[in-house]
Scaffold this motif. Sequence first.
Motif, PDB file in Angstrom:
ATOM      1  N   TYR A  90      -2.031  11.234  16.813  1.00  0.00           N
ATOM      2  CA  TYR A  90      -1.819  10.765  15.444  1.00  0.00           C
ATOM      3  C   TYR A  90      -0.698  11.519  14.721  1.00  0.00           C
ATOM      4  CZ  TYR A  90      -5.811   7.710  15.839  1.00  0.00           C
ATOM      5  OH  TYR A  90      -6.651   6.699  16.223  1.00  0.00           O
ATOM      6  N   PHE A  91      -0.580  12.816  14.944  1.00  0.00           N
ATOM      7  CA  PHE A  91       0.456  13.584  14.241  1.00  0.00           C
ATOM      8  C   PHE A  91       1.822  13.460  14.920  1.00  0.00           C
ATOM      9  CE2 PHE A  91      -3.073  16.634  12.724  1.00  0.00           C
ATOM     10  CZ  PHE A  91      -3.382  15.805  11.672  1.00  0.00           C
ATOM     11  N   GLN A  92       1.905  13.715  16.207  1.00  0.00           N
ATOM     12  CA  GLN A  92       3.207  13.700  16.882  1.00  0.00           C
ATOM     13  C   GLN A  92       3.644  12.281  17.243  1.00  0.00           C
ATOM     14  OE1 GLN A  92       0.951  16.378  17.990  1.00  0.00           O
ATOM     15  NE2 GLN A  92       2.042  17.546  16.435  1.00  0.00           N
ATOM     16  N   SER A  93       2.767  11.495  17.842  1.00  0.00           N
ATOM     17  CA  SER A  93       3.163  10.177  18.335  1.00  0.00           C
ATOM     18  C   SER A  93       3.260   9.114  17.248  1.00  0.00           C
ATOM     19  CB  SER A  93       2.186   9.698  19.412  1.00  0.00           C
ATOM     20  OG  SER A  93       2.202  10.577  20.512  1.00  0.00           O
TER      21      SER A  93
ATOM     22  N   CYS B   4       0.847  -1.201   0.000  1.00  0.00           N
ATOM     23  CA  CYS B   4       0.000   0.000   0.000  1.00  0.00           C
ATOM     24  C   CYS B   4       0.880   1.247   0.000  1.00  0.00           C
ATOM     25  CB  CYS B   4      -0.902   0.000   1.222  1.00  0.00           C
ATOM     26  SG  CYS B   4      -2.013  -1.416   1.298  1.00  0.00           S
ATOM     27  N   ASP B   5       0.427   2.271  -0.703  1.00  0.00           N
ATOM     28  CA  ASP B   5       1.171   3.528  -0.772  1.00  0.00           C
ATOM     29  C   ASP B   5       0.783   4.507   0.325  1.00  0.00           C
ATOM     30  OD1 ASP B   5       2.609   2.770  -3.034  1.00  0.00           O
ATOM     31  OD2 ASP B   5       1.051   3.472  -4.381  1.00  0.00           O
ATOM     32  N   TRP B   6      -0.438   4.400   0.831  1.00  0.00           N
ATOM     33  CA  TRP B   6      -0.950   5.341   1.819  1.00  0.00           C
ATOM     34  C   TRP B   6      -1.690   4.586   2.903  1.00  0.00           C
ATOM     35  CZ3 TRP B   6       0.521  10.267   1.294  1.00  0.00           C
ATOM     36  CH2 TRP B   6       0.905  10.705   0.033  1.00  0.00           C
ATOM     37  N   LEU B   7      -1.717   5.149   4.104  1.00  0.00           N
ATOM     38  CA  LEU B   7      -2.550   4.664   5.199  1.00  0.00           C
ATOM     39  C   LEU B   7      -3.319   5.869   5.722  1.00  0.00           C
ATOM     40  CD1 LEU B   7      -3.414   2.443   7.186  1.00  0.00           C
ATOM     41  CD2 LEU B   7      -1.419   3.042   8.583  1.00  0.00           C
ATOM     42  N   HIS B   8      -4.620   5.759   5.741  1.00  0.00           N
ATOM     43  CA  HIS B   8      -5.488   6.879   6.115  1.00  0.00           C
ATOM     44  C   HIS B   8      -6.019   6.672   7.523  1.00  0.00           C
ATOM     45  CE1 HIS B   8      -8.466  10.063   5.516  1.00  0.00           C
ATOM     46  NE2 HIS B   8      -9.321   9.247   6.130  1.00  0.00           N
TER      47      HIS B   8
ATOM     48  N   PRO C 259      -1.000  15.995   8.393  1.00  0.00           N
ATOM     49  CA  PRO C 259      -2.316  16.560   8.102  1.00  0.00           C
ATOM     50  C   PRO C 259      -2.538  16.676   6.597  1.00  0.00           C
ATOM     51  CG  PRO C 259      -0.927  18.155   9.268  1.00  0.00           C
ATOM     52  CD  PRO C 259      -0.113  16.924   9.058  1.00  0.00           C
ATOM     53  N   THR C 260      -3.767  16.452   6.172  1.00  0.00           N
ATOM     54  CA  THR C 260      -4.131  16.577   4.755  1.00  0.00           C
ATOM     55  C   THR C 260      -5.484  17.265   4.649  1.00  0.00           C
ATOM     56  OG1 THR C 260      -5.287  14.468   4.697  1.00  0.00           O
ATOM     57  CG2 THR C 260      -2.946  14.439   4.125  1.00  0.00           C
ATOM     58  N   ASN C 261      -5.803  17.743   3.480  1.00  0.00           N
ATOM     59  CA  ASN C 261      -7.140  18.286   3.227  1.00  0.00           C
ATOM     60  C   ASN C 261      -8.092  17.143   2.940  1.00  0.00           C
ATOM     61  OD1 ASN C 261      -6.330  20.949   3.441  1.00  0.00           O
ATOM     62  ND2 ASN C 261      -5.725  21.053   1.303  1.00  0.00           N
ATOM     63  N   ALA C 262      -9.304  17.282   3.405  1.00  0.00           N
ATOM     64  CA  ALA C 262     -10.327  16.277   3.149  1.00  0.00           C
ATOM     65  C   ALA C 262     -11.671  16.984   3.152  1.00  0.00           C
ATOM     66  CB  ALA C 262     -10.293  15.182   4.205  1.00  0.00           C
ATOM     67  N   GLY C 263     -12.670  16.300   2.692  1.00  0.00           N
ATOM     68  CA  GLY C 263     -14.017  16.876   2.662  1.00  0.00           C
ATOM     69  C   GLY C 263     -15.005  15.975   3.377  1.00  0.00           C
TER      70      GLY C 263
END
Length: 72
Positions: free
Chosen positions: A55-58, A40-44, A63-67
């Motif tokens: 989720y960000f630091q640990s 897999c290329d990405w994990l969401h 962060p990404t843009n999403a709708g």
Amino acid sequence: MAGQVRPFILDTMVAGRARHRGIGTGLIATAVHHARAAGCDWLHVDFEDHLSGFYFQSCGFSPTNAGLIALS
């Protein structure tokens, strides 16, 4: 791109008495390892704002843009 598999983490939880022992970060690290090994290329991940530090630091997510559209 059509046909790509995008793994998704939802509702990662650790019992209150077991928190702050690395269990959650270990769980995410295991998911990352297996997703990578599967090609897999990405994990969401999707989470509430108060969990962004985990989720960000640990765990190393970016962060990404999403709708979002509320359906109810």
